[in-house]
Design an enzyme around this catalytic site. Structure first.
Site, PDB file in Angstrom:
ATOM      1  N   CYS A  40      -2.172   9.271   2.287  1.00 41.10           N
ATOM      2  CA  CYS A  40      -1.891   8.605   1.021  1.00 41.10           C
ATOM      3  C   CYS A  40      -3.379   9.093   0.080  1.00 41.10           C
ATOM      4  CB  CYS A  40      -1.867   7.458   0.952  1.00 41.10           C
ATOM      5  SG  CYS A  40      -3.001   6.371   1.716  1.00 41.10           S
ATOM      6  N   GLU A  98       0.872  -1.122  -0.038  1.00 37.77           N
ATOM      7  CA  GLU A  98       0.180  -0.054  -0.050  1.00 37.77           C
ATOM      8  C   GLU A  98       1.098   1.283   0.068  1.00 37.77           C
ATOM      9  OE1 GLU A  98      -3.034   0.043  -0.552  1.00 37.77           O
ATOM     10  OE2 GLU A  98      -3.633  -2.180   0.000  1.00 37.77           O
TER      11      GLU A  98
END
Length: 506
Positions: A265, A231
């Site tokens: 993010c 990720e």
């Protein structure tokens, strides 16, 4: 020893002993030994441990929120909403749906395999190494940990050295919940510790962090064919059409860009606004930003930055943009920034897609705003980065929203809101392009921590099978059997005739 400095105040608030590199093999041996028993428990038996953990987190919620806030510099409200709540909701989701997701699944068996049954079983992988980041140090450690544990694996967590107090807090929570020895272990330390455990040959690696580090981990894992989930970063576009609810979109943009001081993010890092409403929307956005309060108390909206090195990245991107003609709409030029970890909430216009501020992840309170002419253009602009994690589309026209969402190269798209797809544990989460590999949350979030095992079962009563030896005289019969079966209009009469004739050959 990891010395803990509170980002918001600059004060030393603790020390955490580092895990000696000599302990790596011992950690893995403990994990492997514990796996032998933990993996034999049913999903419901493992769920009881998760539910006990949940009770402890709920009881200590306020104290945990304060630890997260102090360690990261984020406001305590965000620690509660974005770190603790998703963790608790993750436990609820896993304990409610885990048994169904991980149980033996029956699969349809082709007619040509008459008399057999087919299943999929989910077998835990073993010892899972989870390397978690500093921006949401509880949620982004705990959710993959909980998923791996529910699936029957043991876990070694390497939390970020930037937020070691939260890592120690997580370790203590699992101890208090009474997890068996070796099922959950926490290794404290920096890059050397992370590298040592990555090289320790775990059975699976789950990494959340930068693209650069993700690529290094993938290279190491590839040498031993260790499966990974990565990720990684994002440069998420927010698209506002002229027919959107502009006041809502302006409020959403301020939150999506500056929540956690932009260290998300899935932050809105590129804001595209339809040209006909550009001045109006920019005015609304600036008004929203001017009303925000920075600080570290319960009344503050935006906290500090967490990692000192990240300030330089934000500074470099802003300086590059301003030197190439960008215009400040809110905030200050870097030379006027105050000392410390609080950065001005910065909006810039007159930017282009050649600038760092558009192409590189900022991970800070920095928002470029770009006008666009039409749907086709904004889709092209939104897709014009190496990232593809999340995006948002703002319009009252549902058909247009869905049409645009389908054309964005992104792991997730949110319509008339932002970021929140990760808060739905029923949805898969992950990125495209350099935003990562793999998915977690949803059914995938449990099954990635398992080997999928195919089972084909026969009752064993027949003497032989039609595809076994001898082959003498079978070729023309198989030829007609397959023609009757696979032709456009299946001929069941011929199929039965040739099937019976082949049976007689056995």
């Amino acid at each position: 020893m990891l010395t803990v400095i509170a980002p918001a105040t600059g004060k030393q608030i603790g020390d955490i002993p580092e895990t000696p590199l000599s302990q790596v093999d011992i950690f893995y041996q403990k994990g492997k030994t514990a796996f032998l028993q933990w993996s034999k428990l049913t999903v419901l038996e493992r769920a009881k441990y998760l539910l006990k953990l949940k009770i402890i987190i709920v009881e200590q919620m306020e104290g945990i929120a304060k630890i997260i806030s102090e360690d990261t510099g984020k406001v305590v409200t965000e620690a509660l909403i974005a770190d603790i709540m998703p963790t608790l909701d993750g436990i609820d989701h896993i304990t409610k749906h885990g048994e169904k997701i991980l149980k033996r699944q029956k699969v349809k068996t082709p007619l040509l395999l008459i008399g057999k049954k087919s299943f999929i079983e989910y077998m835990p992988r073993g010892v899972v190494l989870i390397i978690s980041p500093w921006n949401y140090p509880m949620q982004l450690a705990m959710v993959p940990m909980l998923s791996a544990l529910a699936a029957g694996n043991t876990v070694i967590l390497k939390p970020s050295e930037v937020t070691p107090l939260v890592g120690k807090c997580i370790e203590d929570l699992f101890i208090k919940a009474g997890f068996p020895e070796g099922v959950v272990q926490v290794a404290h330390g920096g890059k050397e510790v992370g590298a040592a455990f990555t090289n320790g040959k775990p059975d699976y690696i789950f990494f959340t962090g930068s693209v650069r580090t993700g690529k290094i981990i993938q290279q190491v894992a590839a040498k031993d064919l260790i499966p990974t989930t990565l990720e990684l970063g994002g440069k998420d576009p927010m698209i506002v059409f002229a027919d959107a609810h502009l006041e809502r979109a302006a409020k959403g943009a301020a939150w999506a860009a500056f929540t956690n001081s932009g260290q998300v993010c899935m932050s809105a890092e590129r804001l595209y606004v339809e040209k006909t409403i550009f001045p109006q929307f920019l005015s609304l956005l600036k008004k929203e930003i001017m009303d925000l309060k920075q600080g570290n108390d319960q009344e503050a909206d935006v906290g500090s930055m967490t990692f000192p090195a990240q300030l330089q990245i934000v500074k470099d991107q802003l300086e590059d943009a301003l030197s190439n003609g960008a215009q400040l709409e809110t905030g200050l030029p870097p030379e006027k920034w105050a000392k410390g970890m609080f950065l001005p909430l910065t909006v810039v216009t007159n930017v282009n897609h050649q600038m760092k501020i558009i192409q590189e992840e900022s991970f800070g309170p920095l928002l470029p705003v770009i006008p666009f002419e039409n749907e086709e253009e904004v889709i092209s602009l939104a897709n014009d980065t190496v990232y593809g994690l999340n995006a948002s589309v703002w319009t009252r026209d549902k058909e247009k929203a869905r049409r645009v969402a389908s054309k964005l190269v992104s792991g997730a798209v949110v319509i008339n809101d932002a970021i929140i797809s990760i808060a739905n544990h029923g949805l898969p989460f992950g990125g495209t392009k350099q935003s990562g590999i793999g998915r977690y949350h949803g059914e995938a979030g449990l099954r990635i921590f398992c080997h999928e095992k195919a089972i084909v079962e026969d009752n064993g009563q027949k003497k032989s099978e039609i595809h076994w030896y001898p082959y003498r005289g079978k070729f023309p019969l198989f030829l007609q059997l397959f023609k009757s079966y696979f032709q456009t209009n299946r001929d069941w009469v011929k199929f039965a005739q040739y099937y019976l004739r082949i049976l007689k050959k056995n």
